[in-house]
Motif scaffolding. Sequence first.
Motif, PDB file in Angstrom:
ATOM      1  N   TYR A 170      16.647   9.028  46.961  1.00  0.00           N
ATOM      2  CA  TYR A 170      17.770   9.932  47.180  1.00  0.00           C
ATOM      3  C   TYR A 170      19.054   9.126  47.246  1.00  0.00           C
ATOM      4  CZ  TYR A 170      20.594  13.709  49.212  1.00  0.00           C
ATOM      5  OH  TYR A 170      21.560  14.661  49.446  1.00  0.00           O
ATOM      6  N   GLU A 171      20.046   9.517  46.430  1.00  0.00           N
ATOM      7  CA  GLU A 171      21.344   8.847  46.434  1.00  0.00           C
ATOM      8  C   GLU A 171      22.283   9.676  47.300  1.00  0.00           C
ATOM      9  OE1 GLU A 171      24.285   6.713  46.496  1.00  0.00           O
ATOM     10  OE2 GLU A 171      24.827   8.659  45.632  1.00  0.00           O
ATOM     11  N   PRO A 172      22.708   9.151  48.470  1.00  0.00           N
ATOM     12  CA  PRO A 172      23.428   9.976  49.441  1.00  0.00           C
ATOM     13  C   PRO A 172      24.884  10.271  49.104  1.00  0.00           C
ATOM     14  CG  PRO A 172      23.192   7.733  50.255  1.00  0.00           C
ATOM     15  CD  PRO A 172      22.401   7.803  48.991  1.00  0.00           C
ATOM     16  N   HIS A 173      25.531   9.454  48.286  1.00  0.00           N
ATOM     17  CA  HIS A 173      26.939   9.696  47.977  1.00  0.00           C
ATOM     18  C   HIS A 173      27.101  10.900  47.041  1.00  0.00           C
ATOM     19  CE1 HIS A 173      26.629   5.434  49.106  1.00  0.00           C
ATOM     20  NE2 HIS A 173      27.781   5.648  49.716  1.00  0.00           N
ATOM     21  N   LEU A 174      26.227  10.972  46.034  1.00  0.00           N
ATOM     22  CA  LEU A 174      26.249  12.118  45.121  1.00  0.00           C
ATOM     23  C   LEU A 174      25.313  13.229  45.585  1.00  0.00           C
ATOM     24  CD1 LEU A 174      27.660   9.963  43.349  1.00  0.00           C
ATOM     25  CD2 LEU A 174      26.502  10.978  41.394  1.00  0.00           C
ATOM     26  N   GLN A 175      24.441  12.892  46.535  1.00  0.00           N
ATOM     27  CA  GLN A 175      23.446  13.833  47.051  1.00  0.00           C
ATOM     28  C   GLN A 175      22.538  14.316  45.929  1.00  0.00           C
ATOM     29  OE1 GLN A 175      25.749  16.825  49.162  1.00  0.00           O
ATOM     30  NE2 GLN A 175      26.097  15.457  50.886  1.00  0.00           N
ATOM     31  N   ILE A 176      21.907  13.341  45.262  1.00  0.00           N
ATOM     32  CA  ILE A 176      20.978  13.651  44.176  1.00  0.00           C
ATOM     33  C   ILE A 176      19.651  12.950  44.401  1.00  0.00           C
ATOM     34  CG2 ILE A 176      22.779  14.043  42.435  1.00  0.00           C
ATOM     35  CD1 ILE A 176      22.180  11.174  41.399  1.00  0.00           C
ATOM     36  N   TRP A 177      18.589  13.557  43.891  1.00  0.00           N
ATOM     37  CA  TRP A 177      17.274  12.925  43.888  1.00  0.00           C
ATOM     38  C   TRP A 177      17.092  12.192  42.567  1.00  0.00           C
ATOM     39  CZ3 TRP A 177      14.420  12.594  48.167  1.00  0.00           C
ATOM     40  CH2 TRP A 177      14.719  13.492  49.213  1.00  0.00           C
ATOM     41  N   THR A 178      16.423  11.055  42.629  1.00  0.00           N
ATOM     42  CA  THR A 178      16.252  10.245  41.440  1.00  0.00           C
ATOM     43  C   THR A 178      14.948   9.463  41.552  1.00  0.00           C
ATOM     44  OG1 THR A 178      17.317   8.571  40.024  1.00  0.00           O
ATOM     45  CG2 THR A 178      17.565   8.316  42.411  1.00  0.00           C
ATOM     46  N   ILE A 179      14.632   8.677  40.516  1.00  0.00           N
ATOM     47  CA  ILE A 179      13.489   7.770  40.574  1.00  0.00           C
ATOM     48  C   ILE A 179      14.045   6.366  40.770  1.00  0.00           C
ATOM     49  CG2 ILE A 179      11.504   6.826  39.339  1.00  0.00           C
ATOM     50  CD1 ILE A 179      11.320   9.457  37.816  1.00  0.00           C
ATOM     51  N   PRO A 180      13.679   5.698  41.843  1.00  0.00           N
ATOM     52  CA  PRO A 180      14.276   4.388  42.139  1.00  0.00           C
ATOM     53  C   PRO A 180      13.990   3.343  41.066  1.00  0.00           C
ATOM     54  CG  PRO A 180      13.057   5.255  44.023  1.00  0.00           C
ATOM     55  CD  PRO A 180      12.714   6.116  42.866  1.00  0.00           C
ATOM     56  N   LYS A 181      14.871   2.358  40.999  1.00  0.00           N
ATOM     57  CA  LYS A 181      14.693   1.152  40.183  1.00  0.00           C
ATOM     58  C   LYS A 181      14.789   1.396  38.674  1.00  0.00           C
ATOM     59  CE  LYS A 181      13.918  -2.198  42.127  1.00  0.00           C
ATOM     60  NZ  LYS A 181      14.884  -3.140  42.749  1.00  0.00           N
ATOM     61  N   LEU A 182      15.272   2.569  38.266  1.00  0.00           N
ATOM     62  CA  LEU A 182      15.439   2.822  36.838  1.00  0.00           C
ATOM     63  C   LEU A 182      16.879   2.639  36.384  1.00  0.00           C
ATOM     64  CD1 LEU A 182      13.076   5.869  36.117  1.00  0.00           C
ATOM     65  CD2 LEU A 182      12.630   3.415  35.860  1.00  0.00           C
ATOM     66  N   GLY A 183      17.757   2.260  37.303  1.00  0.00           N
ATOM     67  CA  GLY A 183      19.115   1.916  36.925  1.00  0.00           C
ATOM     68  C   GLY A 183      20.100   3.069  36.961  1.00  0.00           C
ATOM     69  N   LYS A 184      21.356   2.735  36.712  1.00  0.00           N
ATOM     70  CA  LYS A 184      22.442   3.703  36.861  1.00  0.00           C
ATOM     71  C   LYS A 184      22.488   4.732  35.730  1.00  0.00           C
ATOM     72  CE  LYS A 184      25.346   0.712  39.695  1.00  0.00           C
ATOM     73  NZ  LYS A 184      26.652   0.031  39.824  1.00  0.00           N
ATOM     74  N   LYS A 185      22.053   4.352  34.545  1.00  0.00           N
ATOM     75  CA  LYS A 185      22.037   5.336  33.453  1.00  0.00           C
ATOM     76  C   LYS A 185      21.090   6.485  33.790  1.00  0.00           C
ATOM     77  CE  LYS A 185      23.420   2.326  29.635  1.00  0.00           C
ATOM     78  NZ  LYS A 185      23.036   1.774  28.314  1.00  0.00           N
ATOM     79  N   TRP A 186      19.944   6.141  34.334  1.00  0.00           N
ATOM     80  CA  TRP A 186      18.997   7.170  34.758  1.00  0.00           C
ATOM     81  C   TRP A 186      19.585   8.002  35.905  1.00  0.00           C
ATOM     82  CZ3 TRP A 186      14.989  10.043  33.660  1.00  0.00           C
ATOM     83  CH2 TRP A 186      14.314  10.699  34.696  1.00  0.00           C
ATOM     84  N   MET A 187      20.255   7.356  36.843  1.00  0.00           N
ATOM     85  CA  MET A 187      20.864   8.075  37.949  1.00  0.00           C
ATOM     86  C   MET A 187      21.958   9.018  37.446  1.00  0.00           C
ATOM     87  SD  MET A 187      21.056   4.973  40.749  1.00  0.00           S
ATOM     88  CE  MET A 187      21.711   5.945  42.090  1.00  0.00           C
ATOM     89  N   SER A 188      22.706   8.592  36.434  1.00  0.00           N
ATOM     90  CA  SER A 188      23.743   9.460  35.852  1.00  0.00           C
ATOM     91  C   SER A 188      23.120  10.688  35.220  1.00  0.00           C
ATOM     92  CB  SER A 188      24.556   8.689  34.810  1.00  0.00           C
ATOM     93  OG  SER A 188      25.293   7.656  35.402  1.00  0.00           O
ATOM     94  N   LEU A 189      21.988  10.495  34.556  1.00  0.00           N
ATOM     95  CA  LEU A 189      21.282  11.637  33.964  1.00  0.00           C
ATOM     96  C   LEU A 189      20.804  12.591  35.050  1.00  0.00           C
ATOM     97  CD1 LEU A 189      20.058  13.071  31.526  1.00  0.00           C
ATOM     98  CD2 LEU A 189      18.049  11.581  31.735  1.00  0.00           C
ATOM     99  N   CYS A 190      20.290  12.027  36.137  1.00  0.00           N
ATOM    100  CA  CYS A 190      19.850  12.863  37.264  1.00  0.00           C
ATOM    101  C   CYS A 190      21.030  13.640  37.850  1.00  0.00           C
ATOM    102  CB  CYS A 190      19.201  11.994  38.338  1.00  0.00           C
ATOM    103  SG  CYS A 190      17.632  11.263  37.858  1.00  0.00           S
ATOM    104  N   ALA A 191      22.196  12.990  37.931  1.00  0.00           N
ATOM    105  CA  ALA A 191      23.390  13.666  38.440  1.00  0.00           C
ATOM    106  C   ALA A 191      23.773  14.832  37.535  1.00  0.00           C
ATOM    107  CB  ALA A 191      24.547  12.668  38.539  1.00  0.00           C
ATOM    108  N   LEU A 192      23.693  14.616  36.232  1.00  0.00           N
ATOM    109  CA  LEU A 192      24.017  15.672  35.270  1.00  0.00           C
ATOM    110  C   LEU A 192      23.073  16.862  35.442  1.00  0.00           C
ATOM    111  CD1 LEU A 192      25.537  16.668  32.716  1.00  0.00           C
ATOM    112  CD2 LEU A 192      23.824  15.427  31.360  1.00  0.00           C
ATOM    113  N   VAL A 193      21.790  16.586  35.531  1.00  0.00           N
ATOM    114  CA  VAL A 193      20.781  17.643  35.662  1.00  0.00           C
ATOM    115  C   VAL A 193      20.962  18.411  36.967  1.00  0.00           C
ATOM    116  CG1 VAL A 193      18.304  18.066  35.952  1.00  0.00           C
ATOM    117  CG2 VAL A 193      19.105  16.480  34.173  1.00  0.00           C
ATOM    118  N   GLN A 194      21.416  17.708  38.024  1.00  0.00           N
ATOM    119  CA  GLN A 194      21.542  18.332  39.340  1.00  0.00           C
ATOM    120  C   GLN A 194      22.949  18.847  39.631  1.00  0.00           C
ATOM    121  OE1 GLN A 194      19.335  15.977  42.453  1.00  0.00           O
ATOM    122  NE2 GLN A 194      18.531  14.870  40.669  1.00  0.00           N
ATOM    123  N   GLY A 195      23.740  19.023  38.567  1.00  0.00           N
ATOM    124  CA  GLY A 195      25.060  19.648  38.707  1.00  0.00           C
ATOM    125  C   GLY A 195      26.134  18.762  39.286  1.00  0.00           C
ATOM    126  N   LYS A 196      25.978  17.426  39.179  1.00  0.00           N
ATOM    127  CA  LYS A 196      26.960  16.496  39.742  1.00  0.00           C
ATOM    128  C   LYS A 196      27.608  15.646  38.640  1.00  0.00           C
ATOM    129  CE  LYS A 196      26.260  17.783  43.983  1.00  0.00           C
ATOM    130  NZ  LYS A 196      25.842  16.918  45.062  1.00  0.00           N
TER     131      LYS A 196
END
Length: 287
Positions: A170-196
């Motif tokens: 869980y990334e607390p600044h954007l308040q998104i769930w993600t899969i750890p250790k896959l990097g920021k590109k993956w986290m950006s995709l998770c943010a997009l999917v979760q409306g952030k």
Amino acid sequence: MRALTSEAEALWLDFLNNSDNRGHAERIILGDSLQRHYEACSQSSREVVRWVSQYVDRNNVKSILEVGSSIGMNCVALAEEYPGAKVTGIEPEHEAVNVAEALSKEVATCRFVRGFGESLPFEDGEFDLILCSTVIEHVRDVEKVISEMTRVLSKNGVIYIEAPNYIWPYEPHLQIWTIPKLGKKWMSLCALVQGKRKQAPFLDHLQLVTPHQIKKLLLNNELAIRNVFYEKVERLLLGNSVAIKAYPGIAKALRMLNKLGVGKVVISVIFLIGLYPSLMFVAKKGQ
């Protein structure tokens, strides 16, 4: 709780509206007014200081530094807790320093400096207590900041570091769930999917710190360390009154596992792999 002055309120609004910052993807007000927000922030800061203070010999605390002091709420709480100590906050954001100075006008032992943790403008061994709470993930050079904090720490001083753990999903600044250790590109995709989507660029400056990384850097600086988040969970299992505010469901689950007799085994595995929400370390010299 005293009322905010008109000066402090105006400066705080400037701070809230400043989008050019490294601390928050979004700045929001807790409650229905800035005064209520101020009261909530004050209460939170006092809780942080009380938690940290259990690891400190207050008789040895004459000078305190907060690295990444933001609007100075922790510094004010530290000045209240240690009335005989000089409290210094260092913060890169100009708007935050302005608010801190306005809020602390009645606290003569507080001073605020605009600067960066990578180059602390202080003497070697100047501080007996250094607080770095939810800041280390925002700096440009984690290793340098820890080295600088060690340099300005007194012989028997204490450093307290708290931050999100980026092995946790869980990334607390954007308040998104993600899969750890896959990097920021993956986290950006998770943010997009979760409306952030709008907040996703904020990820660029984050340091995805982990307990293993911070522990190694502290040890490299020849500091004796304690994983106090582990201790917090142990107290929870013993039935002590310990708040894990962000994840009450986890606290409930751990208590249930403890009743089943497997709580200690489960937390040993969790801490071995580092899969827990926050990293909290106390580090000392002179051990």
